[in-house]
Design a protein around this motif. Structure first.
Motif, short mmCIF file in Angstrom:
data_model
loop_
_atom_site.label_atom_id
_atom_site.label_comp_id
_atom_site.label_asym_id
_atom_site.label_seq_id
_atom_site.Cartn_x
_atom_site.Cartn_y
_atom_site.Cartn_z
N THR B 221 0.80 -1.15 -0.02
CA THR B 221 0.14 0.05 -0.04
C THR B 221 0.84 1.27 0.11
N VAL B 222 2.07 1.35 0.85
CA VAL B 222 2.88 2.35 0.96
C VAL B 222 3.59 2.47 -0.58
N PHE B 223 3.84 1.44 -1.02
CA PHE B 223 4.65 1.52 -2.40
C PHE B 223 3.89 1.98 -3.34
N VAL B 224 2.56 1.65 -3.33
CA VAL B 224 1.70 2.31 -4.52
C VAL B 224 1.05 3.66 -4.11
N MET B 225 0.82 4.07 -2.84
CA MET B 225 0.00 5.03 -2.57
C MET B 225 1.07 6.42 -2.19
N THR B 226 2.11 6.04 -1.49
CA THR B 226 2.94 7.25 -1.06
C THR B 226 4.62 7.04 -1.46
N GLN B 227 4.94 6.17 -1.89
CA GLN B 227 6.15 5.66 -1.59
C GLN B 227 6.93 6.17 -0.63
N GLY B 228 6.40 5.97 0.49
CA GLY B 228 7.01 6.26 1.76
C GLY B 228 7.07 7.89 2.03
N GLY B 229 6.46 8.63 1.52
CA GLY B 229 6.26 10.08 1.60
C GLY B 229 5.03 10.63 2.28
N PRO B 230 4.67 11.71 2.39
CA PRO B 230 5.58 12.75 2.15
C PRO B 230 6.62 12.83 3.08
N GLY B 231 8.01 13.19 2.71
CA GLY B 231 9.06 13.30 3.55
C GLY B 231 9.47 11.79 3.79
N THR B 232 9.41 11.35 5.13
CA THR B 232 9.63 10.08 5.47
C THR B 232 8.31 9.42 6.08
N SER B 233 7.26 10.09 6.16
CA SER B 233 6.11 10.02 7.36
C SER B 233 5.47 8.64 6.82
N THR B 234 5.77 7.97 5.81
CA THR B 234 5.03 6.74 5.59
C THR B 234 5.84 5.46 5.25
N THR B 235 7.35 6.17 5.56
CA THR B 235 8.52 4.87 5.46
C THR B 235 8.36 4.02 6.49
N THR B 236 7.79 2.80 6.16
CA THR B 236 7.61 1.70 7.08
C THR B 236 9.17 0.92 7.19
N LEU B 237 9.39 0.00 8.01
CA LEU B 237 10.70 -0.48 7.90
C LEU B 237 10.83 -1.39 6.62
N ASN B 238 9.74 -1.90 6.24
CA ASN B 238 9.89 -2.91 5.16
C ASN B 238 9.99 -1.98 3.87
N TYR B 239 9.46 -0.90 3.72
CA TYR B 239 9.64 -0.02 2.51
C TYR B 239 11.04 0.54 2.53
N TYR B 240 11.73 0.66 3.67
CA TYR B 240 13.09 1.21 3.92
C TYR B 240 13.92 0.12 3.33
N ILE B 241 13.76 -1.21 3.82
CA ILE B 241 14.48 -2.06 3.45
C ILE B 241 14.41 -2.09 1.79
#
Lengths: 451, 285
Positions: B221-241
């Motif tokens: 969901t993060v990958f499709v909707m926000t790519q971890g942004g805005p800033g780093t507000s939705t960067t989950t650990l798995n997305y960061y990996i």
């Protein structure tokens, strides 16, 4: 909640562990069957696929024993796919290459040095634009032959321009300065209209309910917005090719500030909430919906504007000039040959064809992309003229002050941090200086400590 | 001996596709590797780097925040739905199917649809809000709202699926117990807290364990909707990996982060096991 990453990651790791034992994690992209060699050619631009398929059809006719699979992988996934492909030795034989990634690919030994092949084939490299060819050469090595070139120009909605009382000629001679905004901001003020028909420089303008913005600026790394403003303001992104990043110098920060002001101070540019990657609509869509009257975009998107907007409803003009004069990013692509391809001879045949005057003419004459061979430029311009669009501004831009793509091994870090920080700058949540400092220090650190 | 032969095939699969990759990831975390060149042994350098990497800890914080938003909402909603559908009602089966439908849809496709819905200018959500006079925020480009939006999309998608398990648990509770309670004059509220909830524990245990693990691994969901942004507000650990491994090509460091995620999930799951083990589980089978 898909465990995509962990799974892919585990697969890659397992692959790495097994590579020594079996050397078979995914087959090669090419295969040989009944004397026919099949090559894979990977590209990222959907709008260019048709022209390249036509070119490949010609190639296959001339080379009956070679089949070419054209594989389209979107830009967002393209480089991850290449890198994981290289790790598992499952690579396309020939693929589009970009200067942003060339240093890394060269360092990893993934791309073939074509120098000896060019010499053996007695190829005349004098036909290519010297500026373009030089980008693909480093010392005595050549990593590709120029396939095309691109610059950035203004794309505008014709009827909105007319309604605001602006002419195409005026659009070609706009200028900006950071203090007053100049004729550029004045034009955008005329183009920006709120729900009550008021403009940003009129009393009672409602910045929260804007119907059409004067301009929409959108670029994940800056190529279509703040790099160009920067160049027009005398900003240099690097001290030299492969050198240190200098994004936080005053000229650069001032240009970034100007773009933030277009959104937050002048209210003439669509806010970050509508143009930030990844949630923004594409620029052609934003113009087609009437959310903005103009935009800055590269010529690679021309066919997308053509399909999104009614014929004759849009036009192309030059970028504005800034305190330091005119300027646009000038970039081009080439085709790379995978260094470990199983069919180096056939891959070289394909590379030669794609960079040949015959193929570049075919692609340019279809109006798909400006060719790497300057004598064919007229074909591209004529194709668009026939459709009623004057694309001269792109060419004028390429002949004026330009900057090439930054050459660096820290590109991936730069892109990631720029996307993260500049999204916040365009939302007004971070100052240009803070973002520039952060991008600069992290990208410079990645040059030295890159693993 | 025969038993070992019988579990042999699955054991081989378990070793080859689970244990070996886990060991592989652990080994990789001791190397510096750009996915292509020769891996360089760096010892514990990646772990030292982790200690000073503020972005990684932000990602850990974001992940915990997401789990805290997602799990309670999803579990309570699923329980309420299960209780409602457990009553004999017309069209109950139709509702059951309807609630499970989102779970059957592709997360990536859903992410795209919800991104449209939450578009600040042309989206359905802000349009509906404007009808009642509320000016909706810029959902996915706001550092405050992006994570709650992502959590709500996941709640919407997985509540029906969770509800199925709880409904099965409810239907396994013998009717006689409720009848006996009714005879003793136990109120409806008491029946829920003294009978239903305790007897639902086996289902609740399964649902919580699997959902919490899944939530910690949030990625798509993060990958499709926000790519971890805005800033780093939705960067989950798995997305960061993912970012470290496949955008920055720091495979060794990404492996280190994967070990951290693994350890976090292991700890939380062990905690849940301990919590549920202390409590009696009734078995009617």
């Amino acid at each position: 909640m898909l465990k995509l990453t962990t799974r892919r990651f585990a697969a890659t790791a397992a692959c790495a562990a097994l590579v020594g034992l079996t050397a078979a994690c995914g087959g090669s992209g090419s295969a040989k069957a009944g004397g026919t060699v099949t090559l894979t050619y990977m590209i990222w631009q959907d709008s260019e696929k048709a022209a390249y398929q036509a070119s490949i059809n010609e190639f296959e006719k001339a080379h009956p024993s070679i089949k070419v699979n054209l594989e389209l992988v979107a830009w967002a996934q393209y480089w991850s796919k290449l890198q994981t492909g290289a790790a598992s030795r499952n690579m396309p034989d020939v693929f589009w290459d970009h200067l942003a990634y060339l240093p890394q690919l060269a360092k990893e030994g993934i791309v073939t040095d074509l120098t000896s092949k060019i010499k053996a084939a007695n190829l005349d490299t004098g036909v290519y634009s010297p500026k373009l060819l030089a980008q693909w050469q480093s010392g005595t090595v050549t990593y590709g032959l120029p396939k095309d070139w691109d610059t950035i120009a203004t794309i505008y909605n014709k009827s909105m321009l007319a309604k605001a009382g602006l002419t195409a000629d005026q659009m070609n001679h706009l200028s900006w300065d950071p203090a007053t905004g100049g004729s550029f901001v004045a034009a955008l003020q005329k183009l920006t209209v709120d729900a009550n028909g008021k403009h940003p420089n009129q009393p009672g303008f409602d910045a929260k309910h804007v119907k059409t913005y004067g301009i929409a600026l959108e670029a994940p790394n800056g190529q279509q917005d703040w790099w160009d403003f920067g160049l027009q303001n005398g900003c240099k992104l690097q001290d030299k090719a492969y050198g240190k990043w200098t994004v936080n110098t005053p000229a650069c920060v001032q240009a970034i500030q100007f773009e933030q002001d277009l959104r937050d101070k002048w209210h003439v540019a669509a806010p970050g909430s509508e143009t930030n990657t990844p949630n923004a609509a594409s620029l052609p869509q934003i113009l087609a919906k009437g959310d903005a009257a103009t935009t800055f975009d590269g010529d690679w998107d021309l066919t997308s504007f053509e399909s999104a907007m009614p014929a004759g409803s849009w036009g192309v003009s030059a970028l504005p000039s800034g305190p330091a004069g005119t300027g646009t990013v000038f970039n081009g692509l080439s085709d790379a040959v995978y260094a470990h391809t199983k069919h180096p001879a056939e891959a070289w045949e394909l590379e030669q064809w794609l960079a040949s005057p015959a193929s570049e003419k075919l692609v340019a004459d279809s109006g798909t992309v400006w060719p790497g061979i300057p004598t064919l430029n007229d074909g591209f311009a004529a194709a668009w003229k026939a459709k009623g669009v004057d694309v001269t501004a792109f060419r004028t831009g390429s002949e004026g002050t330009t900057m090439g793509y930054p050459l660096t091994t820290s590109n991936t870090t730069f892109n990631t941090i720029v996307l993260q920080d500049f999204n916040q700058v365009w939302l007004g949540q971070m100052t240009p200086q803070a973002a520039a400092d952060d991008v600069n220090s992290k990208s410079n650190a990645a040059i030295t400590s890159d693993n | 001996m025969e038993a070992y032969l019988l579990i042999g095939p699955s054991l081989a699969g378990f070793l080859l596709f689970l244990v070996v990759p886990i060991i592989g990831v652990f080994a990789l975390s001791l190397f510096s590797w750009d996915l292509v060149g020769t891996p360089q042994f760096v010892g514990l350098a990646n772990y030292r780097r982790l200690a000073g990497d503020g972005a990684a800890w932000t990602a850990v914080g974001n992940t915990v925040y997401y789990v805290a938003l997602n799990i309670p909402a999803q579990t309570v909603l699923a329980l309420l739905l299960a209780l409602a559908l457990n009553r004999k009602m017309r069209g109950g089966k139709v509702f059951r199917v309807l609630f499970v439908l989102p779970w059957m849809a592709m997360p990536v496709a859903l992410g795209i649809i919800w991104t449209w819905a939450f578009d600040p200018r042309h989206g359905a959500v802000n349009h509906l809000l404007s009808l009642v006079g509320i000016a909706g925020p810029n959902w996915l480009t706001s550092t405050t709202w992006a994570m709650p939006v992502i959590a709500s999309v996941n709640v919407w998608q997985y509540t029906g699926y969770t509800m199925l398990f709880l409904l099965a648990g409810l239907q396994a509770i013998p009717e006689q117990i409720y009848e006996a309670a009714a005879v003793d004059g136990v109120s409806a509220v008491q029946r829920f807290f003294k009978i239903t909830l305790p007897l639902l524990r086996p289902s609740m245990f399964f649902v919580l364990i699997t959902n919490v693990i899944g939530s910690f691994q949030l990625f798509d969901t993060v990958f499709v909707m926000t790519q971890g942004g805005p800033g780093t507000s939705t960067t989950t650990l798995n997305y960061y990996i993912y970012q470290q491994a496949f955008q920055l090509f720091h495979a060794g460091y990404a492996a280190t982060l994967a070990i951290v995620l693994f350890a976090m999930i292991l700890l939380v799951t062990a905690g849940q096991f301990l919590y549920f083990r202390k409590r009696t589980v009734y078995d009617f089978s």
